[in-house]
Design a protein around this motif. Structure first.
Motif, mmCIF file in Angstrom:
data_model
loop_
_atom_site.group_PDB
_atom_site.id
_atom_site.type_symbol
_atom_site.label_atom_id
_atom_site.label_comp_id
_atom_site.label_asym_id
_atom_site.label_seq_id
_atom_site.Cartn_x
_atom_site.Cartn_y
_atom_site.Cartn_z
ATOM 1 N N TYR A 77 33.465 17.815 81.840
ATOM 2 C CA TYR A 77 33.550 18.931 80.885
ATOM 3 C C TYR A 77 34.510 20.001 81.408
ATOM 4 O O TYR A 77 35.354 20.525 80.673
ATOM 5 N N ALA A 78 34.376 20.330 82.706
ATOM 6 C CA ALA A 78 35.235 21.358 83.287
ATOM 7 C C ALA A 78 36.706 20.931 83.260
ATOM 8 O O ALA A 78 37.592 21.719 82.905
ATOM 9 N N ILE A 79 36.952 19.672 83.614
ATOM 10 C CA ILE A 79 38.326 19.168 83.608
ATOM 11 C C ILE A 79 38.881 19.117 82.189
ATOM 12 O O ILE A 79 40.028 19.499 81.935
ATOM 13 N N GLY A 80 38.052 18.651 81.243
ATOM 14 C CA GLY A 80 38.498 18.593 79.855
ATOM 15 C C GLY A 80 38.836 19.959 79.298
ATOM 16 O O GLY A 80 39.773 20.108 78.501
ATOM 17 N N SER A 81 38.097 20.991 79.720
ATOM 18 C CA SER A 81 38.373 22.350 79.243
ATOM 19 C C SER A 81 39.694 22.881 79.783
ATOM 20 O O SER A 81 40.344 23.720 79.143
ATOM 21 N N ALA A 82 40.090 22.406 80.965
ATOM 22 C CA ALA A 82 41.314 22.905 81.594
ATOM 23 C C ALA A 82 42.544 22.060 81.284
ATOM 24 O O ALA A 82 43.674 22.555 81.350
ATOM 25 N N LEU A 83 42.356 20.781 80.959
ATOM 26 C CA LEU A 83 43.493 19.879 80.773
ATOM 27 C C LEU A 83 44.500 20.338 79.717
ATOM 28 O O LEU A 83 45.709 20.172 79.918
ATOM 29 N N PRO A 84 44.065 20.891 78.570
ATOM 30 C CA PRO A 84 45.077 21.338 77.600
ATOM 31 C C PRO A 84 46.054 22.344 78.195
ATOM 32 O O PRO A 84 47.246 22.318 77.879
ATOM 33 N N ASN A 233 41.494 20.960 71.865
ATOM 34 C CA ASN A 233 42.086 22.234 72.277
ATOM 35 C C ASN A 233 43.608 22.227 72.226
ATOM 36 O O ASN A 233 44.231 23.287 72.191
ATOM 37 N N LEU A 234 44.215 21.043 72.230
ATOM 38 C CA LEU A 234 45.671 20.996 72.056
ATOM 39 C C LEU A 234 46.073 21.296 70.615
ATOM 40 O O LEU A 234 47.258 21.448 70.328
ATOM 41 N N PHE A 235 45.106 21.386 69.718
ATOM 42 C CA PHE A 235 45.376 21.824 68.344
ATOM 43 C C PHE A 235 44.954 23.276 68.142
ATOM 44 O O PHE A 235 44.892 23.754 67.015
ATOM 45 N N HIS A 236 44.637 23.957 69.231
ATOM 46 C CA HIS A 236 44.296 25.377 69.192
ATOM 47 C C HIS A 236 45.604 26.157 69.082
ATOM 48 O O HIS A 236 46.346 26.292 70.053
ATOM 49 N N GLN A 237 45.897 26.686 67.904
ATOM 50 C CA GLN A 237 47.161 27.380 67.688
ATOM 51 C C GLN A 237 47.291 28.603 68.587
ATOM 52 O O GLN A 237 48.403 29.017 68.934
ATOM 53 N N ILE A 370 33.647 15.672 64.367
ATOM 54 C CA ILE A 370 34.580 14.992 63.464
ATOM 55 C C ILE A 370 35.975 15.583 63.611
ATOM 56 O O ILE A 370 36.984 14.855 63.667
ATOM 57 N N ALA A 371 36.063 16.921 63.679
ATOM 58 C CA ALA A 371 37.362 17.564 63.880
ATOM 59 C C ALA A 371 37.964 17.158 65.218
ATOM 60 O O ALA A 371 39.176 16.897 65.325
ATOM 61 N N ASP A 372 37.136 17.085 66.267
ATOM 62 C CA ASP A 372 37.615 16.630 67.581
ATOM 63 C C ASP A 372 38.195 15.223 67.488
ATOM 64 O O ASP A 372 39.227 14.909 68.109
#
Length: 474
Positions: A77-84, A233-237, A370-372
């Motif tokens: 979870y921590a890595i996924g939050s930082a990867l973007p 998060n890579l779709f977080h404008q 679903i959005a993810d």
């Protein structure tokens, strides 16, 4: 006590509004309103990336993962939050060089593949951010009801209106200005709340063990979280706005690394609090909320700083999402002459349905998943736009293959297309690896195969030798 709580929360919101409005440029052009182009230092960006990505979700999801799944999944979870942020640190400078006048992930997609792909990418981005907004406002309503006697609807509407005032008037600069203060505030409050709560933990049994599940299951959960969180998060404008807000390539790279490093620490610490709550034998509640179970054993006064922490987390993410959605709508319109008034109106209009849904108090986890999954299905074809061989055909085919890949595991396992679609919609509201892995692998494989089979013409704009070119693919 309700009056004191209301006064403290009101004061906090007024401070954020003051900081945001102070940073506005009254006579700035629309481009500055939505990008603050080439103006931000690495330290400002690092704190802004942290504040933009953190929300009330960190008080729920990481502690629950830590308490019930264990450290391996929490690390995912921590890595996924930082990867973007690491992706933007690596590829952001190249995107800035190839698209110096860019403003959004939609424009990046259009420069790579044309207007058709841009519309689809923009739609997915808006859907994801609307889910994020709804989840954050719903969460602050739930936390308010849990920690105080203040009406939750009052706080939900107060947060929405306050952030609307300064983001609609000040644009991205207002969000960036408040992010700096909110980042430091959330770090200080998290240290205070977590530190005091830990001092009141019951003594742990002598035979206590760390929460864990079988390694294979833990790895599955960790990988699911890495894919889902990174792709979404890579779709977080809001993140993409900061690509062009950076003063230069160096500031962007350093800021993204700084933001990712602090993000990993915050998610790991909050998740670790959940593990400690479980190990100490505290009643975690039903549904389980380990972080707030810690507060139940702490002094009553700690509820107020915990509520201010939650409000700061929500405000820091909501203002970035509001600014990001307005930016994406403006950029997707294709009208460079669109007025700031229209951009402000878009911000306000898009918040109305979000607030209405948030006031209902419904769980939005399934819609979020679903959005993810939609994000995971198309993120690789989008990012491969920097590869000279990629073509619109490869990108579109990769995106379609990603959506089919999400359905395929359930289809194979249960023998029907309907069952595959249902499994990919997460009916139990629980993230599962198969749809995400299927979407990611299928989109990547098909995109690469078609790009090798039918590469893009060499006259493609984004890969041409003229860095300022913004013409579409021929």
């Amino acid at each position: 006590m309700p009056y004191l709580t209301s006064a403290v929360l009101g004061a906090a919101l007024l401070c954020f509004a003051f900081l945001g409005l102070k940073a506005r440029r009254a006579d700035g052009p629309l481009d500055d309103y939505i990008t603050a182009r080439n103006s931000q230092s690495a330290s400002t960006l690092g704190l802004s990336f942290l504040a933009s990505g953190m929300g009330a979700w960190i008080l729920f999801a990481p502690p629950e993962i830590g308490a019930f799944v264990g450290p391996l999944a929490l690390a995912g979870y921590a890595i996924g939050s930082a990867l973007p942020l690491l992706v933007l640190a690596r590829y952001g400078p190249a995107i800035r060089r190839h698209l110096p006048e860019g403003r959004s992930i939609g424009e990046f997609s259009e420069a790579c593949y044309g207007a058709g792909v841009r519309r689809w990418v923009s739609l997915v981005s808006v859907l994801y951010m609307a889910c994020f907004l709804t989840a954050e406002l719903t969460a602050i309503g739930s936390i308010t009801a849990l920690l105080s006697d203040v009406p939750p609807s009052l706080v939900v509407i107060g947060v929405a209106l306050t952030t609307l005032v300064y983001t609609a008037i000040g644009g991205l600069r207002a969000s960036l200005a408040t992010d700096r203060w909110q980042a430091w505030l959330l770090l200080a409050l998290l240290a205070l709340v977590g530190g005091v709560a830990l001092t009141r933990l019951p003594a742990m049994p002598a035979d206590v063990t760390m929460p864990s599940i079988p390694v294979g299951s833990a790895l599955s959960v960790a990988l699911t979280l890495v894919i889902a969180v990174t792709a979404a998060n890579l779709f977080h404008q809001g993140y993409w706005q900061r690509v062009w807000a950076a003063r230069d390539d160096r500031a962007l790279a350093h800021g993204a690394w700084l933001g990712s490093g602090i993000t990993v620490v915050v998610v790991a610490v909050v998740g670790g609090l959940g593990m400690l709550a479980a190990m100490s034998g505290l009643a975690l509640g039903e549904p389980p909320i380990p972080f707030f179970a810690l507060l139940a054993a702490a002094p009553e006064w700690l509820a107020l700083p915990a509520l201010v922490l939650a409000v700061s987390l929500v405000v820091s993410s909501v203002d970035s999402l509001q600014s990001g959605i307005a930016s994406l709508v403006v950029a997707s319109s294709g009208k460079r002459g669109l007025s700031i008034t229209a951009a402000r109106l878009a911000t306000v209009v898009l918040m109305i349905p979000v607030v209405i849904v948030a006031l209902q108090g419904h769980s939005v986890l399934r819609l979020f998943l679903i959005a993810d999954l939609l994000c995971a299905a198309i993120i690789v074809p989008v990012l491969l736009g920097l590869w000279p061989r990629m073509s619109p055909l490869a990108a579109v085919a990769g995106g379609v293959a990603g959506m089919l890949g999400a359905i395929l595991p359930g289809w194979i396992a249960q023998g029907s297309l309907g069952a595959g679609v249902l499994a990919a919609s997460f009916p139990a509201g629980v993230p599962t690896l198969a749809p995400f892995l299927g979407a990611l692998l299928a989109s990547t494989l098909v995109s690469l195969l078609i790009a090798w089979w039918r590469p893009a013409p060499q006259s493609v704009v984004l890969h041409s030798s003229t860095p300022n070119s913004t013409t579409e693919r021929s």
